[in-house]
Design a protein around this motif. Structure first.
Motif, PDB file in Angstrom:
ATOM      1  N   ASN A 178    -110.596  38.317-140.821  1.00 22.71           N
ATOM      2  CA  ASN A 178    -111.769  39.168-140.385  1.00 22.71           C
ATOM      3  C   ASN A 178    -112.551  38.603-139.976  1.00 22.71           C
ATOM      4  OD1 ASN A 178    -109.625  41.796-140.508  1.00 22.71           O
ATOM      5  ND2 ASN A 178    -110.585  41.789-143.146  1.00 22.71           N
ATOM      6  N   GLN A 179    -112.835  37.609-140.624  1.00 28.87           N
ATOM      7  CA  GLN A 179    -113.809  36.310-140.267  1.00 28.87           C
ATOM      8  C   GLN A 179    -114.275  35.767-138.243  1.00 28.87           C
ATOM      9  OE1 GLN A 179    -115.940  34.424-143.314  1.00 28.87           O
ATOM     10  NE2 GLN A 179    -114.823  35.516-144.905  1.00 28.87           N
ATOM     11  N   ALA A 180    -112.416  35.927-137.991  1.00 27.86           N
ATOM     12  CA  ALA A 180    -113.025  35.820-136.846  1.00 27.86           C
ATOM     13  C   ALA A 180    -113.197  36.161-135.460  1.00 27.86           C
ATOM     14  CB  ALA A 180    -111.084  35.618-136.894  1.00 27.86           C
ATOM     15  N   ILE A 181    -113.933  35.202-134.954  1.00 30.09           N
ATOM     16  CA  ILE A 181    -114.674  36.153-133.846  1.00 30.09           C
ATOM     17  C   ILE A 181    -114.023  36.083-132.199  1.00 30.09           C
ATOM     18  CG2 ILE A 181    -116.832  35.720-132.686  1.00 30.09           C
ATOM     19  CD1 ILE A 181    -117.736  34.214-134.785  1.00 30.09           C
ATOM     20  N   ALA A 182    -113.821  37.159-131.978  1.00 36.15           N
ATOM     21  CA  ALA A 182    -113.390  37.378-130.249  1.00 36.15           C
ATOM     22  C   ALA A 182    -114.050  36.374-129.955  1.00 36.15           C
ATOM     23  CB  ALA A 182    -113.300  38.983-129.862  1.00 36.15           C
ATOM     24  N   VAL A 183    -114.280  35.560-129.215  1.00 38.93           N
ATOM     25  CA  VAL A 183    -114.971  34.915-128.015  1.00 38.93           C
ATOM     26  C   VAL A 183    -114.424  34.750-126.623  1.00 38.93           C
ATOM     27  CG1 VAL A 183    -115.311  33.384-129.996  1.00 38.93           C
ATOM     28  CG2 VAL A 183    -113.207  32.189-128.629  1.00 38.93           C
ATOM     29  N   SER A 184    -113.235  35.253-126.356  1.00 35.52           N
ATOM     30  CA  SER A 184    -112.694  34.771-124.778  1.00 35.52           C
ATOM     31  C   SER A 184    -111.213  34.812-124.967  1.00 35.52           C
ATOM     32  CB  SER A 184    -112.531  33.643-124.169  1.00 35.52           C
ATOM     33  OG  SER A 184    -112.068  32.707-124.821  1.00 35.52           O
ATOM     34  N   ALA A 185    -111.396  34.990-123.203  1.00 38.34           N
ATOM     35  CA  ALA A 185    -109.317  34.932-123.376  1.00 38.34           C
ATOM     36  C   ALA A 185    -108.882  34.786-122.194  1.00 38.34           C
ATOM     37  CB  ALA A 185    -109.132  36.513-122.431  1.00 38.34           C
ATOM     38  N   VAL A 186    -107.868  33.726-122.249  1.00 37.36           N
ATOM     39  CA  VAL A 186    -107.791  33.132-120.930  1.00 37.36           C
ATOM     40  C   VAL A 186    -106.075  33.609-120.482  1.00 37.36           C
ATOM     41  CG1 VAL A 186    -108.907  30.726-121.502  1.00 37.36           C
ATOM     42  CG2 VAL A 186    -106.182  31.452-122.437  1.00 37.36           C
ATOM     43  N   SER A 187    -105.956  32.822-118.968  1.00 36.94           N
ATOM     44  CA  SER A 187    -104.855  33.871-119.159  1.00 36.94           C
ATOM     45  C   SER A 187    -103.962  32.593-117.692  1.00 36.94           C
ATOM     46  CB  SER A 187    -105.051  35.021-117.794  1.00 36.94           C
ATOM     47  OG  SER A 187    -106.125  35.063-116.627  1.00 36.94           O
ATOM     48  N   TYR A 188    -103.414  33.147-117.102  1.00 34.52           N
ATOM     49  CA  TYR A 188    -102.120  31.754-116.529  1.00 34.52           C
ATOM     50  C   TYR A 188    -101.122  32.518-115.772  1.00 34.52           C
ATOM     51  CZ  TYR A 188     -99.125  31.298-120.639  1.00 34.52           C
ATOM     52  OH  TYR A 188     -98.374  31.701-121.775  1.00 34.52           O
ATOM     53  N   CYS A 189    -100.315  32.162-114.969  1.00 35.26           N
ATOM     54  CA  CYS A 189     -99.270  32.636-114.451  1.00 35.26           C
ATOM     55  C   CYS A 189     -98.086  31.587-113.790  1.00 35.26           C
ATOM     56  CB  CYS A 189     -99.212  33.604-113.102  1.00 35.26           C
ATOM     57  SG  CYS A 189     -98.522  34.603-112.561  1.00 35.26           S
ATOM     58  N   GLN A 190     -96.929  31.024-115.222  1.00 33.39           N
ATOM     59  CA  GLN A 190     -96.295  30.359-114.495  1.00 33.39           C
ATOM     60  C   GLN A 190     -95.107  30.745-114.465  1.00 33.39           C
ATOM     61  OE1 GLN A 190     -95.581  28.969-118.311  1.00 33.39           O
ATOM     62  NE2 GLN A 190     -94.868  26.292-118.038  1.00 33.39           N
ATOM     63  N   ASP A 191     -93.886  30.118-113.589  1.00 36.97           N
ATOM     64  CA  ASP A 191     -92.933  30.221-113.203  1.00 36.97           C
ATOM     65  C   ASP A 191     -91.497  29.268-114.423  1.00 36.97           C
ATOM     66  OD1 ASP A 191     -90.038  30.448-112.891  1.00 36.97           O
ATOM     67  OD2 ASP A 191     -91.072  29.077-110.097  1.00 36.97           O
ATOM     68  N   SER A 192     -90.898  29.810-115.295  1.00 36.87           N
ATOM     69  CA  SER A 192     -90.122  29.399-116.330  1.00 36.87           C
ATOM     70  C   SER A 192     -88.925  29.352-115.744  1.00 36.87           C
ATOM     71  CB  SER A 192     -91.248  29.847-117.423  1.00 36.87           C
ATOM     72  OG  SER A 192     -90.632  31.400-117.599  1.00 36.87           O
ATOM     73  N   ILE A 223    -115.330  23.725-124.161  1.00 37.66           N
ATOM     74  CA  ILE A 223    -115.496  23.834-123.092  1.00 37.66           C
ATOM     75  C   ILE A 223    -117.371  24.795-123.398  1.00 37.66           C
ATOM     76  CG2 ILE A 223    -116.743  25.014-120.884  1.00 37.66           C
ATOM     77  CD1 ILE A 223    -114.152  24.485-119.144  1.00 37.66           C
ATOM     78  N   ARG A 224    -117.196  25.349-124.677  1.00 37.06           N
ATOM     79  CA  ARG A 224    -117.890  26.346-125.018  1.00 37.06           C
ATOM     80  C   ARG A 224    -118.735  25.832-126.360  1.00 37.06           C
ATOM     81  NH1 ARG A 224    -115.410  29.484-127.957  1.00 37.06           N
ATOM     82  NH2 ARG A 224    -113.152  29.337-127.951  1.00 37.06           N
ATOM     83  N   HIS A 225    -118.124  24.593-126.525  1.00 41.12           N
ATOM     84  CA  HIS A 225    -118.766  24.066-127.783  1.00 41.12           C
ATOM     85  C   HIS A 225    -119.298  23.116-127.403  1.00 41.12           C
ATOM     86  CE1 HIS A 225    -117.890  26.325-131.522  1.00 41.12           C
ATOM     87  NE2 HIS A 225    -116.781  26.648-130.750  1.00 41.12           N
ATOM     88  N   GLY A 226    -119.151  22.929-125.566  1.00 42.29           N
ATOM     89  CA  GLY A 226    -119.817  20.848-125.142  1.00 42.29           C
ATOM     90  C   GLY A 226    -119.356  20.043-125.213  1.00 42.29           C
ATOM     91  N   PHE A 227    -118.538  19.983-125.293  1.00 43.24           N
ATOM     92  CA  PHE A 227    -117.617  18.319-125.707  1.00 43.24           C
ATOM     93  C   PHE A 227    -116.609  18.308-124.265  1.00 43.24           C
ATOM     94  CE2 PHE A 227    -117.199  19.756-130.161  1.00 43.24           C
ATOM     95  CZ  PHE A 227    -117.437  19.394-130.959  1.00 43.24           C
ATOM     96  N   ILE A 228    -116.684  18.971-123.473  1.00 42.02           N
ATOM     97  CA  ILE A 228    -116.311  18.847-122.012  1.00 42.02           C
ATOM     98  C   ILE A 228    -117.716  19.202-121.098  1.00 42.02           C
ATOM     99  CG2 ILE A 228    -115.321  19.705-120.503  1.00 42.02           C
ATOM    100  CD1 ILE A 228    -112.438  19.413-122.068  1.00 42.02           C
ATOM    101  N   THR A 229    -118.270  19.024-120.749  1.00 41.27           N
ATOM    102  CA  THR A 229    -119.838  19.017-120.072  1.00 41.27           C
ATOM    103  C   THR A 229    -120.231  19.833-118.799  1.00 41.27           C
ATOM    104  OG1 THR A 229    -120.360  17.216-119.753  1.00 41.27           O
ATOM    105  CG2 THR A 229    -120.860  18.063-122.085  1.00 41.27           C
ATOM    106  N   PRO A 230    -120.810  20.199-118.079  1.00 40.81           N
ATOM    107  CA  PRO A 230    -121.108  19.852-116.775  1.00 40.81           C
ATOM    108  C   PRO A 230    -120.430  19.253-116.012  1.00 40.81           C
ATOM    109  CG  PRO A 230    -122.204  21.796-117.496  1.00 40.81           C
ATOM    110  CD  PRO A 230    -121.592  20.949-118.665  1.00 40.81           C
ATOM    111  N   GLU A 231    -120.596  17.574-116.969  1.00 42.70           N
ATOM    112  CA  GLU A 231    -120.923  16.088-116.536  1.00 42.70           C
ATOM    113  C   GLU A 231    -118.968  15.864-115.869  1.00 42.70           C
ATOM    114  OE1 GLU A 231    -123.040  16.589-118.774  1.00 42.70           O
ATOM    115  OE2 GLU A 231    -124.523  16.685-117.568  1.00 42.70           O
ATOM    116  N   GLU A 232    -118.218  16.347-116.627  1.00 40.79           N
ATOM    117  CA  GLU A 232    -116.922  16.657-116.360  1.00 40.79           C
ATOM    118  C   GLU A 232    -116.338  16.992-114.439  1.00 40.79           C
ATOM    119  OE1 GLU A 232    -112.760  15.817-116.456  1.00 40.79           O
ATOM    120  OE2 GLU A 232    -114.177  15.708-118.347  1.00 40.79           O
TER     121      GLU A 232
END
Length: 284
Positions: free
Chosen positions: A183-197, A260-269
């Motif tokens: 219950n302590q988990a924090i909802a932070v975002s959602a990602v989506s994709y569309c893949q031909d499998s 990205i959210r935790h700053g390990f991939i930065t805008p310098e990427e």
């Protein structure tokens, strides 16, 4: 392949290879042209044209529509066109889970190109050396991606459970986690994709959660889906995502979002903006 390559690998489909699957004028799926041809055996229910597949004479009641689809799916499984039935029902929807038109077995959703929903939890620990993430290795007996790396907790989202209920269930099954901790988990975002499998089209949404754990926490798999867990420095996770194919493919998207959210991939990427936008592909 790099970060951007992982996102592109999850978004490989050509709309020209698919026909919209409609119910009362609303697109609820996308059938590969070969799959669409298989539905001609039910002319009482499906009108297959060069431009679309229309579910005709569909029952007005959602439960009856579910039963009709189940009958079709059972026959497709018997004919080897769908590998199996999973036993979990997913909502059939053009948008959100709340706007479900009926239900379909989880394993059959890609055949019809129907939207699917899941939950992925990033379990991490702050140590004196920096953030470390709990990573699971999928069992060698798993039907999909056996032996690949995975999140601490991840799973599909059945129609009959709320997000909170399902997350607690998955946390208990996959990591031996008590409900009070889940219950302590924090909802932070959602990602989506569309893949031909190989199974069909996967226009999927993954709800993402972060859970900061104490250093003495040790996960314990109770459902046999994970062989082992490792706590890995986040910089090593970054390198695995960027430079290897170690993770189950869609897990890379959730991990890139975390980085990205935790700053390990930065805008310098170099591809930073494309990464940010690519994590939320527009679904058909």
């Amino acid at each position: 392949m790099g970060f951007l390559g992982k996102i592109r690998a999850c978004n490989t489909w050509n709309p020209l290879d698919f026909l919209p699957f409609t119910l009362n004028g609303e697109r609820i799926g996308n059938l590969h042209r070969g799959a669409a041809a298989q539905l001609r055996r039910w002319p009482q229910w499906f009108a297959v044209t060069t431009d679309a597949v229309h579910w005709i004479n569909a029952p007005a009641c959602a439960a009856e529509r579910t039963a009709t689809l189940a009958e079709v799916v059972d026959q497709l499984v018997a004919n080897g066109l769908i590998t199996h039935c999973h036993g979990e029902l997913y909502p059939v929807t053009a948008s959100t889970r709340a706007q479900s038109r009926c239900l379909i077995d989880r394993a059959a959703a890609p055949f019809f190109g129907m939207r699917a929903f899941g939950q992925h939890l990033n379990g991490f620990v702050r140590t004196a050396h920096g953030i470390e993430m709990w990573i699971g290795q999928r069992s060698a007996t798993r039907r999909h991606y056996p032996g690949y790396l995975d999140h601490l907790v991840a799973g599909g989202l059945p129609a009959e459970l709320s997000l909170a209920e399902n997350l607690r269930k998955e946390c208990a099954e996959e990591a031996g986690m008590a409900a009070v901790l889940a219950n302590q988990a924090i909802a932070v975002s959602a990602v989506s994709y569309c893949q031909d499998s190989a199974r069909g089209l996967k226009p999927d949404v993954m709800y993402c959660y972060d859970l900061e754990l104490q250093e003495d926490f040790v996960p314990r798999c109770t459902d046999g889906e994970v062989e082992n867990f490792r706590r890995i420095p986040v910089r090593d996770v970054l390198e695995l995502v960027c430079d290897s194919d170690a993770f189950k493919l869609n897990c890379n998207l959730v991990l890139i979002d975390f980085l990205i959210r935790h700053g390990f991939i930065t805008p310098e990427e170099q591809d930073y903006l494309e990464l940010v936008h690519g994590l939320r592909a527009k679904l058909p």
